[in-house]
Design a protein around this motif. Structure first.
Motif, short mmCIF file in Angstrom:
data_model
loop_
_atom_site.label_atom_id
_atom_site.label_comp_id
_atom_site.label_asym_id
_atom_site.label_seq_id
_atom_site.Cartn_x
_atom_site.Cartn_y
_atom_site.Cartn_z
N MET A 1 0.82 -1.19 0.00
CA MET A 1 0.00 0.00 0.00
C MET A 1 0.87 1.26 0.00
N ALA A 2 2.00 1.27 0.73
CA ALA A 2 2.90 2.41 0.66
C ALA A 2 3.47 2.47 -0.75
N GLU A 3 3.62 3.65 -1.30
CA GLU A 3 3.93 3.78 -2.71
C GLU A 3 5.32 4.39 -2.94
N VAL A 4 5.45 5.69 -2.81
CA VAL A 4 6.69 6.38 -3.15
C VAL A 4 7.17 7.17 -1.94
N ARG A 5 8.49 7.10 -1.68
CA ARG A 5 9.09 7.88 -0.60
C ARG A 5 10.02 8.92 -1.20
N ALA A 6 9.99 10.13 -0.64
CA ALA A 6 10.91 11.18 -1.07
C ALA A 6 11.31 12.01 0.14
N ARG A 7 12.59 12.38 0.22
CA ARG A 7 13.05 13.21 1.33
C ARG A 7 12.73 14.66 1.04
N VAL A 8 12.30 15.37 2.09
CA VAL A 8 11.98 16.78 1.95
C VAL A 8 12.54 17.53 3.16
N GLU A 9 12.83 18.81 2.95
CA GLU A 9 13.24 19.67 4.06
C GLU A 9 12.07 20.57 4.39
N LEU A 10 11.63 20.58 5.63
CA LEU A 10 10.50 21.39 6.04
C LEU A 10 11.00 22.61 6.79
N LEU A 23 5.57 10.32 2.10
CA LEU A 23 5.22 9.00 1.56
C LEU A 23 3.80 9.03 1.00
N SER A 24 3.65 8.58 -0.24
CA SER A 24 2.32 8.46 -0.84
C SER A 24 1.81 7.03 -0.70
N PHE A 25 0.52 6.84 -0.97
CA PHE A 25 -0.12 5.54 -0.76
C PHE A 25 -0.99 5.18 -1.97
N ARG A 26 -1.20 3.89 -2.15
CA ARG A 26 -2.18 3.41 -3.12
C ARG A 26 -3.08 2.41 -2.40
N GLY A 27 -4.28 2.20 -2.93
CA GLY A 27 -5.18 1.20 -2.35
C GLY A 27 -5.96 1.69 -1.16
N LEU A 28 -6.03 3.01 -0.95
CA LEU A 28 -6.85 3.53 0.13
C LEU A 28 -8.32 3.45 -0.25
N LYS A 29 -9.19 3.63 0.73
CA LYS A 29 -10.64 3.47 0.52
C LYS A 29 -11.18 4.46 -0.52
N GLU A 33 -5.69 11.98 -2.01
CA GLU A 33 -4.24 11.84 -2.01
C GLU A 33 -3.66 12.20 -0.65
N HIS A 34 -3.92 11.34 0.35
CA HIS A 34 -3.34 11.52 1.67
C HIS A 34 -1.85 11.18 1.62
N VAL A 35 -1.06 11.79 2.50
CA VAL A 35 0.36 11.46 2.59
C VAL A 35 0.76 11.31 4.05
N ALA A 36 1.83 10.58 4.26
CA ALA A 36 2.46 10.50 5.58
C ALA A 36 3.77 11.27 5.52
N ILE A 37 4.04 12.04 6.56
CA ILE A 37 5.31 12.75 6.69
C ILE A 37 6.01 12.12 7.88
N ILE A 38 7.17 11.52 7.62
CA ILE A 38 7.84 10.70 8.62
C ILE A 38 9.12 11.40 9.09
N PHE A 39 9.22 11.54 10.40
CA PHE A 39 10.37 12.20 11.03
C PHE A 39 11.15 11.15 11.79
N LYS A 40 12.45 11.09 11.57
CA LYS A 40 13.29 10.12 12.27
C LYS A 40 13.63 10.65 13.66
N SER A 41 13.68 9.75 14.61
CA SER A 41 14.05 10.11 15.98
C SER A 41 15.53 9.81 16.20
N ALA A 42 16.21 10.74 16.86
CA ALA A 42 17.60 10.49 17.23
C ALA A 42 17.66 9.42 18.33
N ASP A 43 16.57 9.32 19.09
CA ASP A 43 16.49 8.34 20.18
C ASP A 43 15.84 7.07 19.66
#
Length: 198
Positions: A1-10, A23-29, A33-43
């Motif tokens: 279901m997860a589709e394409v990942r791209a790095r961005v600077e906010l 991150l974009s998605f396919r196969g949603l209900k 065009e919902h997206v997830a914005i994923i932030f990495k934790s240093a911890d």
């Protein structure tokens, strides 16, 4: 279901640059065009991610409208996740699901004295048309079933739980009071039962 990942600077405010992945998605209900914005934790010891379901608000997120606190909540979340990591589910559900043009119609009614819920009702809509099932699909695609949810809205907590997401903690945002949004925030507390300290 997860589709394409791209790095961005906010860019939040005038100074901070926060690295994230979108991150974009396919196969949603629906075809939204919902997206997830994923932030990495240093911890790396945080097993339960912070998550915010943020419904798109063009007027607030982009133009910092005086009518709401959406842009401020989004910026607060980005800054928090820039330090702690987490996931923003950016959902295309403008105006609690009524759409942008209808939201502008609701603004006109609010100018006449109706609160945000009364205005939506006057236009023939329910208080809140949003459905968070697709948010649960997005979390499942990310293999996330246990979260710390950033929200003031009990509807979000109830719906995510009903879709099988385990909410370990609810983290409230600050009350972003500014000239023009006082009645909006009061209505969210009195009518929507949001956890806001005004």
């Amino acid at each position: 279901m997860a589709e394409v990942r791209a790095r961005v600077e906010l860019k939040v405010g005038a100074k901070s640059n926060i690295d994230a992945e979108i991150l974009s998605f396919r196969g949603l209900k629906t075809d939204k065009e919902h997206v997830a914005i994923i932030f990495k934790s240093a911890d790396k010891t945080q097993p339960v991610p912070l998550v915010r379901m943020h419904s798109e608000c063009l007027t607030g997120d982009v133009f910092h409208s005086s009518r709401c606190d959406c842009g401020e909540q989004l910026e607060e979340t980005i800054e928090k996740m820039g330090h702690e990591g987490g996931i923003i589910l950016y959902l295309r559900q403008e105006g609690r699901g009524i759409g942008l043009y209808n939201k502008i119609d609701a603004y006109q009614l609010q100018s006449q004295g109706l609160d945000t819920y009364q205005a939506n009702n006057k236009l023939g809509f329910a208080d809140d048309l949003r459905d968070f099932y697709e948010a649960s699909q997005m979390l499942s695609a990310l293999s996330v079933d246990k979260i710390r949810l950033i929200t003031n809205n009990p509807k979000k907590v109830k719906e995510l739980k009903s879709y099988g997401i385990n909410i370990e903690e609810v983290v409230n945002t600050a009350a972003h009071i500014k000239h023009g949004n006082e009645n909006y925030l009061k209505a969210k507390v009195s009518h929507g039962h949001h956890s806001l300290k005004l």
